[in-house]
Design an enzyme around this catalytic site. Structure first.
Site, PDB file in Angstrom:
ATOM      1  CG  ASN A  92     -23.561  69.612  84.658  1.00 62.43           C
ATOM      2  OD1 ASN A  92     -24.065  69.871  85.249  1.00 62.43           O
ATOM      3  ND2 ASN A  92     -22.044  69.916  84.316  1.00 62.43           N
ATOM      4  CE1 TYR A 149     -22.542  65.522  79.420  1.00 66.00           C
ATOM      5  CE2 TYR A 149     -24.341  66.669  78.644  1.00 66.00           C
ATOM      6  CZ  TYR A 149     -23.460  66.261  79.909  1.00 66.00           C
ATOM      7  OH  TYR A 149     -23.773  66.535  81.206  1.00 66.00           O
ATOM      8  N   GLY A 191     -15.085  72.649  79.030  1.00 59.94           N
ATOM      9  CA  GLY A 191     -16.012  73.196  78.210  1.00 59.94           C
ATOM     10  C   GLY A 191     -16.167  74.410  77.801  1.00 59.94           C
ATOM     11  CB  VAL A 192     -19.151  75.831  75.566  1.00 59.31           C
ATOM     12  CG1 VAL A 192     -20.125  75.267  76.305  1.00 59.31           C
ATOM     13  CG2 VAL A 192     -19.279  77.397  75.212  1.00 59.31           C
ATOM     14  CG  ASP A 193     -21.202  74.600  82.480  1.00 58.94           C
ATOM     15  OD1 ASP A 193     -21.649  73.028  83.126  1.00 58.94           O
ATOM     16  OD2 ASP A 193     -21.704  75.611  82.414  1.00 58.94           O
TER      17      ASP A 193
HETATM   18  N1  APR Z   1     -17.088  78.661  72.640  1.00 57.51           N
HETATM   19  C1  APR Z   1     -18.398  78.070  71.700  1.00 57.51           C
HETATM   20  N2  APR Z   1     -17.872  76.694  71.327  1.00 57.51           N
HETATM   21  C2  APR Z   1     -17.093  76.070  72.419  1.00 57.51           C
HETATM   22  C3  APR Z   1     -16.264  76.859  73.590  1.00 57.51           C
HETATM   23  C4  APR Z   1     -16.297  78.249  73.387  1.00 57.51           C
HETATM   24  N3  APR Z   1     -15.751  78.982  74.061  1.00 57.51           N
HETATM   25  N4  APR Z   1     -15.940  75.728  74.521  1.00 57.51           N
HETATM   26  C5  APR Z   1     -16.416  74.274  73.872  1.00 57.51           C
HETATM   27  N5  APR Z   1     -17.050  74.801  72.454  1.00 57.51           N
HETATM   28  C6  APR Z   1     -18.025  73.902  72.116  1.00 57.51           C
HETATM   29  C7  APR Z   1     -16.883  72.597  71.361  1.00 57.51           C
HETATM   30  O1  APR Z   1     -15.553  72.307  70.972  1.00 57.51           O
HETATM   31  C8  APR Z   1     -18.048  71.272  71.091  1.00 57.51           C
HETATM   32  O2  APR Z   1     -18.146  71.727  69.926  1.00 57.51           O
HETATM   33  O3  APR Z   1     -18.721  73.701  72.188  1.00 57.51           O
HETATM   34  C9  APR Z   1     -19.244  72.783  71.614  1.00 57.51           C
HETATM   35  C10 APR Z   1     -19.579  71.821  72.807  1.00 57.51           C
HETATM   36  O4  APR Z   1     -19.332  70.884  74.248  1.00 57.51           O
HETATM   37  P1  APR Z   1     -19.467  70.833  75.320  1.00 57.51           P
HETATM   38  O5  APR Z   1     -18.855  72.190  75.898  1.00 57.51           O
HETATM   39  O6  APR Z   1     -17.965  69.754  76.164  1.00 57.51           O
HETATM   40  O7  APR Z   1     -20.783  70.495  75.636  1.00 57.51           O
HETATM   41  P2  APR Z   1     -21.228  69.107  75.812  1.00 57.51           P
HETATM   42  O8  APR Z   1     -20.240  68.736  74.366  1.00 57.51           O
HETATM   43  O9  APR Z   1     -22.456  69.304  75.379  1.00 57.51           O
HETATM   44  O10 APR Z   1     -21.173  68.723  76.915  1.00 57.51           O
HETATM   45  C11 APR Z   1     -21.331  69.078  78.313  1.00 57.51           C
HETATM   46  O11 APR Z   1     -19.031  69.418  79.495  1.00 57.51           O
HETATM   47  O12 APR Z   1     -18.511  71.344  80.280  1.00 57.51           O
HETATM   48  C12 APR Z   1     -19.090  70.265  80.752  1.00 57.51           C
HETATM   49  O13 APR Z   1     -20.628  70.866  82.038  1.00 57.51           O
HETATM   50  C13 APR Z   1     -21.110  70.892  80.831  1.00 57.51           C
HETATM   51  O14 APR Z   1     -21.383  68.371  82.026  1.00 57.51           O
HETATM   52  C14 APR Z   1     -21.206  69.169  80.667  1.00 57.51           C
HETATM   53  C15 APR Z   1     -20.146  68.447  80.098  1.00 57.51           C
END
Ligand code: APR
Length: 353
Positions: A23, A120, A31-33
């Protein structure tokens, strides 16, 4: 295969760089973050604090610390607001900017999650399409190995209509052809039953046609035997019988007016593999490589079967992979990205090499 989709946890990817869907604060999240920060350890957050945040569509790079990856490229995707607020362009910019940083830092392998497709709210199928299209465009000008990492079995990664069309094509052909073959074998052994025998007129027509074909072939054989000039088409056909896969490939590239690079890039084949094929007239490729070239050259289904045969393969209806390939080639749909998205959705190997 320069661009491929894998099912994995991105924190496990042993690449030069993995990309984080962050973010604007770059100070971690869910999530992945969250997963990347947990796996990298506290040093990652400490370095992120020095970066002063990141605008949407832009990217910044840090070390990978305890991750297998050397670097983490943090990018901020757009929040989905229905598609009318420049979301697609901002998402494409995330991939372009991340790849620019990867090139600047000498990365040869990069792994992306589906940016914005989680919290998102970007629709998964569209998010994947933006990722594949943007990375594919980048690979036309650069040599790199790019992984799109799909973590969970969420919503479909392809359009529902395409998925349904292919699902019914696979179900029909996979089951039907098997029964057909069994039926033919049975009738051959015990003769056709009265009520299901082919109508007499049709059978007679088929027999006449077969007889005519036989007579034409024996006449050609006769003239060949006596040294008479064979029709050019037959000479070409005979010459192509012993043409190797590699020779047919190079002939088709010329016939289509493509350069080598245009062909192998479109086929998702890396330059080194193409050089091996070009320099070895008897090179034996993998089936996924032959099919990738067939799609890149937009061959007909018969030409595809011919190219496969020259490499020692055939399309079989006892294989879902083959039936999906037949669907795309016979429908004239040659987009390798779309084919690989569907193959991935059906848990089949992807095409390329
Ligand atoms: N490895 C690969 N992909 C992953 C993992 C992982 N360990 N964990 C989650 N994902 C996938 C999710 O299934 C999704 O398809 O990553 C993709 C992106 O999801 P999010 O992590 O929610 O990211 P995004 O949609 O871009 O939202 C970003 O979420 O985590 C917060 O800090 C981040 O505020 C920001 C927002």
């Amino acid at each position: 295969m320069p661009l491929t989709i894998v099912r994995n946890d991105i924190t496990k990817m042993d690449c030069d760089a993995i990309v984080n869907a962050a973010n604007n604060t770059l100070l971690g999240g869910g999530g992945v973050d969250g997963a990347i920060h947990r796996a990298a350890g506290p040093e990652l957050l400490a370095e992120c604090r020095t970066l002063g945040g990141c605008d949407t569509g832009r990217a910044k790079i840090t070390n990978g610390y305890r991750l297998p990856a050397k670097y983490v490229i943090h990018t901020v995707g757009p929040i989905w607001q229905g598609g009318g607020h420049g979301e697609r362009e901002l998402l494409a910019s995330c991939y372009r900017e991340s790849l620019r940083l990867a090139v600047e830092n000498g990365c040869k392998t990069v792994a992306f999650p589906l940016i914005s497709a989680g919290v998102y709210g970007y629709p998964r199928a569209e998010a994947l399409r933006v990722a594949m299209d943007t990375c594919s465009d980048f690979l036309m000008e650069h040599d790199m190995m790019i992984y799109i990492v799909v973590f969970d079995r969420g919503a479909l990664l392809v359009s529902e209509k395409l998925f349904a069309d292919i699902r019914s094509f696979v179900d029909d052909n996979y089951v039907e052809r098997h029964e057909d073959n069994n039926r033919k074998r049975l009738f051959g052994l015990f003769g056709a039953r009265k009520e299901s025998a082919m109508p007499a007129a049709e059978a007679m027509h088929n027999a006449e046609a077969a007889k005519a074909d036989f007579e034409e072939c024996s006449m050609m054989a006769e003239s060949a035997f006596h040294g008479a000039a064979l029709p050019t088409s037959l000479v070409n056909a005979i010459n192509q019988i012993d043409e190797s896969f590699s020779q047919m490939l190079l002939r088709k590239i010329d016939e289509k007016g493509l350069t080598d690079a245009q062909c192998y890039k479109k086929a998702n084949i890396d330059r080194k593999l193409f050089s091996k094929i070009r320099s070895d007239v008897n090179y034996k490729p993998k089936k996924i490589t032959v099919i990738a070239f067939a799609a890149a050259l937009e061959l007909t289904i018969d030409e595809t079967r011919d190219m496969l045969m020259k490499a020692g393969f055939a399309l079989s209806h006892s294989s879902k992979f083959d039936i999906i390939i037949e669907y795309f080639i016979s429908h004239g749909r040659y987009d390798i990205i779309e084919i690989n998205e569907v193959l991935f959705e059906f848990d089949q190997p992807l095409i390329g090499g």
